[in-house]
Design an enzyme around this catalytic site. Structure first.
Site, PDB file in Angstrom:
ATOM      1  N   GLN A   1      50.244  57.372  31.806  1.00 47.15           N
ATOM      2  CA  GLN A   1      49.200  58.979  31.373  1.00 47.15           C
ATOM      3  C   GLN A   1      50.302  59.777  31.319  1.00 47.15           C
ATOM      4  O   GLN A   1      51.597  59.510  31.984  1.00 47.15           O
ATOM      5  CB  GLN A   1      47.931  59.303  32.596  1.00 47.15           C
ATOM      6  CG  GLN A   1      48.983  59.254  33.388  1.00 47.15           C
ATOM      7  CD  GLN A   1      47.969  58.616  35.010  1.00 47.15           C
ATOM      8  OE1 GLN A   1      47.285  58.275  34.551  1.00 47.15           O
ATOM      9  NE2 GLN A   1      48.432  58.535  36.228  1.00 47.15           N
TER      10      GLN A   1
ATOM     11  N   ASP B   1      48.866  48.067  40.743  1.00 44.24           N
ATOM     12  CA  ASP B   1      47.357  48.572  40.167  1.00 44.24           C
ATOM     13  C   ASP B   1      45.782  48.064  40.757  1.00 44.24           C
ATOM     14  O   ASP B   1      46.588  46.914  41.680  1.00 44.24           O
ATOM     15  CB  ASP B   1      47.125  47.020  38.908  1.00 44.24           C
ATOM     16  CG  ASP B   1      45.784  47.821  37.952  1.00 44.24           C
ATOM     17  OD1 ASP B   1      45.148  48.296  38.484  1.00 44.24           O
ATOM     18  OD2 ASP B   1      45.935  46.641  37.148  1.00 44.24           O
TER      19      ASP B   1
ATOM     20  N   ASP C   1      39.270  56.901  44.272  1.00 47.82           N
ATOM     21  CA  ASP C   1      39.641  58.403  43.907  1.00 47.82           C
ATOM     22  C   ASP C   1      40.466  58.022  42.493  1.00 47.82           C
ATOM     23  O   ASP C   1      42.055  58.550  42.142  1.00 47.82           O
ATOM     24  CB  ASP C   1      39.997  59.031  45.032  1.00 47.82           C
ATOM     25  CG  ASP C   1      40.517  60.148  44.042  1.00 47.82           C
ATOM     26  OD1 ASP C   1      40.114  60.756  43.805  1.00 47.82           O
ATOM     27  OD2 ASP C   1      41.886  60.901  45.015  1.00 47.82           O
TER      28      ASP C   1
HETATM   29  N1  SAM Z   1      40.505  63.470  41.978  1.00 48.39           N
HETATM   30  C1  SAM Z   1      40.588  63.412  41.364  1.00 48.39           C
HETATM   31  C2  SAM Z   1      39.481  63.507  40.008  1.00 48.39           C
HETATM   32  O1  SAM Z   1      39.357  64.217  40.089  1.00 48.39           O
HETATM   33  O2  SAM Z   1      39.749  62.945  38.560  1.00 48.39           O
HETATM   34  C3  SAM Z   1      41.707  61.832  41.281  1.00 48.39           C
HETATM   35  C4  SAM Z   1      42.843  61.903  41.842  1.00 48.39           C
HETATM   36  S1  SAM Z   1      43.848  60.829  41.804  1.00 48.39           S
HETATM   37  C5  SAM Z   1      45.839  62.178  40.736  1.00 48.39           C
HETATM   38  C6  SAM Z   1      43.717  59.703  40.691  1.00 48.39           C
HETATM   39  C7  SAM Z   1      45.090  58.557  40.379  1.00 48.39           C
HETATM   40  O3  SAM Z   1      44.293  57.091  39.945  1.00 48.39           O
HETATM   41  C8  SAM Z   1      45.766  58.998  39.259  1.00 48.39           C
HETATM   42  O4  SAM Z   1      46.770  59.243  40.098  1.00 48.39           O
HETATM   43  C9  SAM Z   1      45.546  57.745  38.531  1.00 48.39           C
HETATM   44  O5  SAM Z   1      46.940  57.489  38.159  1.00 48.39           O
HETATM   45  C10 SAM Z   1      44.887  57.073  39.854  1.00 48.39           C
HETATM   46  N2  SAM Z   1      44.526  54.934  39.159  1.00 48.39           N
HETATM   47  C11 SAM Z   1      44.314  55.569  37.568  1.00 48.39           C
HETATM   48  N3  SAM Z   1      44.136  54.072  37.449  1.00 48.39           N
HETATM   49  C12 SAM Z   1      44.076  52.813  38.375  1.00 48.39           C
HETATM   50  C13 SAM Z   1      44.232  52.405  39.069  1.00 48.39           C
HETATM   51  N4  SAM Z   1      44.205  50.830  37.952  1.00 48.39           N
HETATM   52  N5  SAM Z   1      45.512  51.432  39.902  1.00 48.39           N
HETATM   53  C14 SAM Z   1      45.365  52.746  40.884  1.00 48.39           C
HETATM   54  N6  SAM Z   1      45.413  53.652  40.350  1.00 48.39           N
HETATM   55  C15 SAM Z   1      45.169  54.091  39.579  1.00 48.39           C
END
Ligand code: SAM
Length: 292
Positions: free
Chosen positions: A43, A150, A168
């Site tokens: 991303q 993942d 999250d």
């Molecule tokens: N508070 C946030 C919001 O309002 O959307 C979310 C915060 S957190 C930074 C979201 C994280 O989810 C990102 O760092 C992203 O890389 C992670 N993420 C997305 N898909 C994922 C997956 N399949 N497995 C693990 N992490 C994932």
């Protein structure tokens, strides 16, 4: 309607951040400084300071958190579920690479182990460098284990079981798409203890119309008890939804006296959440009627 522009734009020599607020409405936030931008494997990561909300983390042009109000989102996400469980020892966080959920989870002295599974190491690196006030010392807590993996793979392969699981993740875009699926919710249920609680952020009520409903009804296909609530987050310009699921506990029906007892016994220090606010969430959620 014309294609909506998103992200950093320049207007009269000043920088602004453009983001959707609702389907046909945009927000324009004046930027003070751009600290970091990087396209990771998964991303676009940006750390930007705005005049009104302070430092913020943006992923694929979507605000993840802001310095001025991150505590509202993180406290309201974490404490209702943690306090609804009488003894939450083992916690899993899927996503949450900013460390805000982990920070709040670790405030509960019942926690023995908190595993955070974040797919994108670059998010954690950017947070450590520019936004360390979010995790504070959570990443170094001996109870915390950080895995770069993942979430889907982790949940499908682990032999561990958890008392509370938080999702999250980003808003159903990019690597998070497979997380918002009935198949994944079934896999989550398999790694929850019998009395466990699952809770996910459920996107913006204005920005992502219908998303909370979809998550709610998908979870209903898997769990006996499903409920939802929301809180207004100023820097998201949206009421933000959360959906909880369990076969044992309804976090939106827990009694105030029980909450007060646990909140006091666990000596939780918060800026926004308290048992009265929890009861307010229980009442306010009734203003949302889910369409079947
Ligand atoms: N508070 C946030 C919001 O309002 O959307 C979310 C915060 S957190 C930074 C979201 C994280 O989810 C990102 O760092 C992203 O890389 C992670 N993420 C997305 N898909 C994922 C997956 N399949 N497995 C693990 N992490 C994932």
């Amino acid at each position: 309607m014309m294609k909506m522009e998103k992200g950093i734009i320049e207007l009269n020599g000043e920088k602004f951040y453009v983001e959707p607020l609702a389907k046909h409405t945009l927000t324009l936030t004046k930027i003070k400084k751009v600290y970091f931008t990087k396209k990771s494997k998964y991303q676009l990561i940006e750390v930007i300071e705005s005049y009104d909300y302070g430092l913020g983390l943006y992923l694929d042009h979507s605000t993840q958190l802001s310095e001025s109000d991150e505590y509202i989102y993180h406290e309201i996400f974490v404490h209702p579920a943690m306090l609804s469980h009488p003894n939450p020892k083992k916690i899993l966080i899927i996503g949450g690479g900013d460390g805000g959920v982990l920070r709040e989870v670790l405030k509960h002295p019942t926690v023995e182990k908190a595993v955070l599974v974040e797919i994108d190491e670059e998010v954690i690196k950017a947070v450590k460098k520019y936004l360390s006030f979010i995790p504070q010392n959570a990443f170094d807590d001996p109870r915390a284990k950080i895995l770069i993996e993942d979430g889907v793979k982790y949940v499908n392969n682990t032999t561990e079981k958890y008392d509370v699981i938080f999702m999250d993740a980003t808003d159903d875009i990019g690597p998070s798409v497979p997380l918002y699926k009935v198949e994944f919710y079934k896999a989550i249920r398999d790694i929850l203890n019998d009395k466990g609680i699952f809770i996910t952020q459920a996107l913006g009520l204005e920005q992502h119309k219908g998303a909370l409903e979809k998550i709610y009804f998908d979870l209903k296909r898997v769990f006996r008890i499903v409920d939802y609530y929301y809180i207004y987050v100023p820097s998201f310009c949206n009421r933000w939804g959360f959906v909880s699921a369990s076969d044992q506990y309804n976090i939106m029906e827990i009694e105030k006296s029980e909450l007060e007892k646990r909140f006091k016994n666990r000596k939780i220090k918060t800026k926004y959440y308290n048992p009265e606010v929890h009861i307010a969430l229980q009442i306010m959620r009734k203003t949302i009627k889910l369409k079947i």
